[in-house]
Write an enzyme that holds these catalytic residues in place. Structure first.
Site, mmCIF file in Angstrom:
data_model
loop_
_atom_site.group_PDB
_atom_site.id
_atom_site.type_symbol
_atom_site.label_atom_id
_atom_site.label_comp_id
_atom_site.label_asym_id
_atom_site.label_seq_id
_atom_site.Cartn_x
_atom_site.Cartn_y
_atom_site.Cartn_z
ATOM 1 N N SER A 49 0.852 -1.189 0.000
ATOM 2 C CA SER A 49 0.000 0.000 0.000
ATOM 3 C C SER A 49 0.882 1.232 0.000
ATOM 4 C CB SER A 49 -0.893 0.011 1.239
ATOM 5 O OG SER A 49 -1.532 1.264 1.396
ATOM 6 N N TYR A 83 -2.301 -0.692 10.476
ATOM 7 C CA TYR A 83 -2.233 -1.146 9.087
ATOM 8 C C TYR A 83 -0.986 -0.650 8.362
ATOM 9 C CZ TYR A 83 -3.478 -1.691 4.159
ATOM 10 O OH TYR A 83 -3.462 -2.017 2.830
#
Length: 255
Positions: A156, A178
């Site tokens: 990401s 995350y």
């Protein structure tokens, strides 16, 4: 038929790919895209009904797909998945480690670093990092049998420490669980690339961008198909392609 003859016959067939978390979203579109390019695709997913529904949907559009029961957090499940691929295909050409979770978020997707539940952090690390290690190591013997193996770890943009540390760059809300797991994943990717240098196995991290899936509450500008583009490109790199890199559609993502 001897084992060598069986292996030779398998090797003459289409490239074989396994995509984890492939029953929906970006993972499904990666499987569909690789299938459209002629790969035989293993749909890795832990939910039986969703996995088989995805396989049926892929087959309906002409993809040579098969289901692989797979929970990336379970050692036994991962080992059984590796045995299934070995029995069925004899080798693996492409592994896409796509399965991932965000962990609990507060309003606006915020994960406050001052109020983290450590068990929740461990759960996200177990899926996003340890799961990738489990799966990659279990499948590595089969990847070594392929003529041009490729591994893609779906990361990401929030993994970029360069972007996260730059106040001039918009990186979205604080995601103290995350985002670090994806930075961790990128670091692991580099170590695999260093260790596998010269073997022909190319391994890279891919940023799909902000994609409208259940992961984002479908509140994002990119479609799953658009998000699958960079992972598919990295899964089909030529032999002189990069390894140990971090890429998005526009090119290299800064660490």
């Amino acid at each position: 038929m001897s084992e060598n003859e069986s292996r030779s016959t398998v090797d003459a067939g289409p490239r074989v790919a396994l995509v984890t978390g492939a029953n929906k979203g970006i993972g499904y579109e990666i499987a569909a895209g690789l299938g459209a390019l002629g790969h035989r695709v293993g749909v890795g997913a832990r939910d039986d009904a969703r996995r088989e529904a995805a396989v049926a949907k892929l087959r309906a559009v002409g993809v040579d797909a098969f289901g692989v029961p797979l929970d990336v957090t379970d050692d036994r499940s991962v080992a059984e998945a590796a045995r299934l691929v070995e029995r069925r295909e004899g080798r693996l050409d492409v592994l896409v480690n796509n399965a991932g979770i965000s962990g609990e978020t507060g309003p606006g997707w915020v994960q406050d670093p001052t109020a983290l539940d450590l068990d929740a952090v461990r759960a996200v690390v177990d899926t996003n990092v340890l799961g990738v290690i489990r799966v990659t190591n279990a499948l590595l013997p089969l990847l070594r049998r392929a003529p041009a193996p490729r591994v893609v770890n779906v990361s990401s943009a929030v993994a970029s420490l360069t972007r996260q540390a730059d106040p001039a760059v918009e990186v979205g809300p604080v995601m103290a669980v995350y985002a670090p797991t994806k930075s961790f994943l990128n670091a692991v990717t580099v170590q695999y690339a260093r260790h596998l240098a010269g073997t022909g196995i190319l391994i890279n991290a891919a940023c799909p961008g902000l994609v409208a899936t259940d992961f984002t509450g479908f509140q994002a500008p990119r479609t799953p198909r658009q998000g699958a583009a960079t992972p598919i490109r990295l899964a089909t790199l030529p032999d002189d392609g990069p390894t140990g890199g971090f890429f998005e559609d526009a090119g290299v993502v800064p660490w």
